[in-house]
Design a protein around this motif. Sequence first.
Motif, PDB file in Angstrom:
ATOM      1  N   ASN A 105     -10.665  -2.648   1.660  1.00  0.00           N
ATOM      2  CA  ASN A 105     -10.336  -1.777   0.507  1.00  0.00           C
ATOM      3  C   ASN A 105     -11.908  -1.092  -0.196  1.00  0.00           C
ATOM      4  O   ASN A 105     -11.629   0.107  -0.551  1.00  0.00           O
ATOM      5  CB  ASN A 105      -9.692  -2.520  -0.591  1.00  0.00           C
TER       6      ASN A 105
ATOM      7  N   LEU B 123      -7.551   1.075  -3.239  1.00  0.00           N
ATOM      8  CA  LEU B 123      -7.539   1.640  -1.916  1.00  0.00           C
ATOM      9  C   LEU B 123      -6.469   2.677  -1.874  1.00  0.00           C
ATOM     10  O   LEU B 123      -6.521   4.121  -1.677  1.00  0.00           O
ATOM     11  CB  LEU B 123      -7.289   0.710  -0.599  1.00  0.00           C
TER      12      LEU B 123
ATOM     13  N   THR C 164       0.891  -1.071  -0.015  1.00  0.00           N
ATOM     14  CA  THR C 164       0.031  -0.041   0.100  1.00  0.00           C
ATOM     15  C   THR C 164       0.982   1.166   0.010  1.00  0.00           C
ATOM     16  O   THR C 164       0.712   2.273  -0.902  1.00  0.00           O
ATOM     17  CB  THR C 164      -1.044   0.120   1.101  1.00  0.00           C
TER      18      THR C 164
ATOM     19  N   THR D 177     -12.355   2.973   0.340  1.00  0.00           N
ATOM     20  CA  THR D 177     -12.601   3.607  -1.237  1.00  0.00           C
ATOM     21  C   THR D 177     -14.085   4.047  -1.181  1.00  0.00           C
ATOM     22  O   THR D 177     -14.204   5.280  -1.826  1.00  0.00           O
ATOM     23  CB  THR D 177     -12.425   2.418  -2.312  1.00  0.00           C
TER      24      THR D 177
ATOM     25  N   THR E 280      -5.805  -3.727  -3.605  1.00  0.00           N
ATOM     26  CA  THR E 280      -4.906  -3.018  -2.731  1.00  0.00           C
ATOM     27  C   THR E 280      -4.584  -1.671  -3.382  1.00  0.00           C
ATOM     28  O   THR E 280      -4.643  -0.429  -3.243  1.00  0.00           O
ATOM     29  CB  THR E 280      -3.480  -3.378  -2.275  1.00  0.00           C
TER      30      THR E 280
END
Length: 365
Positions: A138, A106, A77, A142, A103
């Motif tokens: 995630n 996000l 990340t 988001t 990932t």
Amino acid sequence: MKITLIAGARPNFMKIAPIIDALKKHNAAAAEKIEYRLVHTGQHYDKNMSESFFDQLGIPHPDANLESGGGTQAEQTGNIMVRFEKELMENPADVVLVVGDVTSTLACSIVAKKLGIDVVHVEAGIRSFDLSMPEEINRMVTDAISDHFFTTSETANNNLRKAGVPENRIHFVGNTMIDTLLTHQPNFVQPPFWNAFGLTKGKYIVTTLHRPANVDGEQKLKTLVDTIIECAGDLPVVFPVHPRTAKNLQSLGIQTSNLFMVEPMPYLEFNYLVQYAKAVITDSGGITEETTVMHVPCITLRNNTERPETIEVGTNELIGTDPQNLYPAFQKLVSGNWKKGSIPDLWDGKTSGRIVSTLVNIYSK
């Protein structure tokens, strides 16, 4: 309008490809062009897991590859965020479009919002309500910071409404994965091992497993694979092995004449295999969507799903992670009593066109 499109892992490519096609069609016909830039975060870079998708699905090679794969969840990340921030500062955008729940989704959403750039989430609002799944984290993060939400189902719409998202930011458009499936279905390719494995249409099982609940722990995985083989009887079982699963299978020493373990497969070959299978056994979410549209029985080895429409409308059944639950599922399958299923609303191959039209309506000056 300038849009940056994010792809990071195998499912992303299937969702991005038709959006790029729709952008090209728009630009060929409209006076006001949409500038777009494709950024591959490099989250997955096994050739069969990513590179082949660019070739087979006709996706132009990315304008940037952040090469951020590897490491723990936090390391990956962080790597994506650092590299994507630099990318966006050098190549500003009006909109960052993210897809799915990996990932990269996000990480790139957070970076865009902190730079004051609108985030559009394609496949927004889906929920498993299982916080042990990294994908659920995630999705939630988001959706908490996105500006517009493109959804695949009324269930997803309702999840967003319950979270307080205004109606004018929710756009029910359908499923871009199905755009890709229907576009490329005529081009599906018989896998090279078809004859060597003695496969016949409708007379074999396809299995995919990768979730920790199924593949972490050698004894659990062995019991699961042994049960699948037993239930299949004389039917061949073709098992494209995810890299995560391959590591755990090495020491199990499972050998039987009807189990065929193969490497991860290119899109066109894998979906040929799925299309003609008697059934698919999986713990994937995306495959349940494809089996629903192709009317292939699907047995999902999970305790929950973020795609309930594949069960309520489609051909999927959720049976949990206990291998014993495979026996009654197979009984239903071989007796011919598996549900026929139908196709969810707006899963019609035209989703990407609706996305681009909506973006033009929202962001055209």
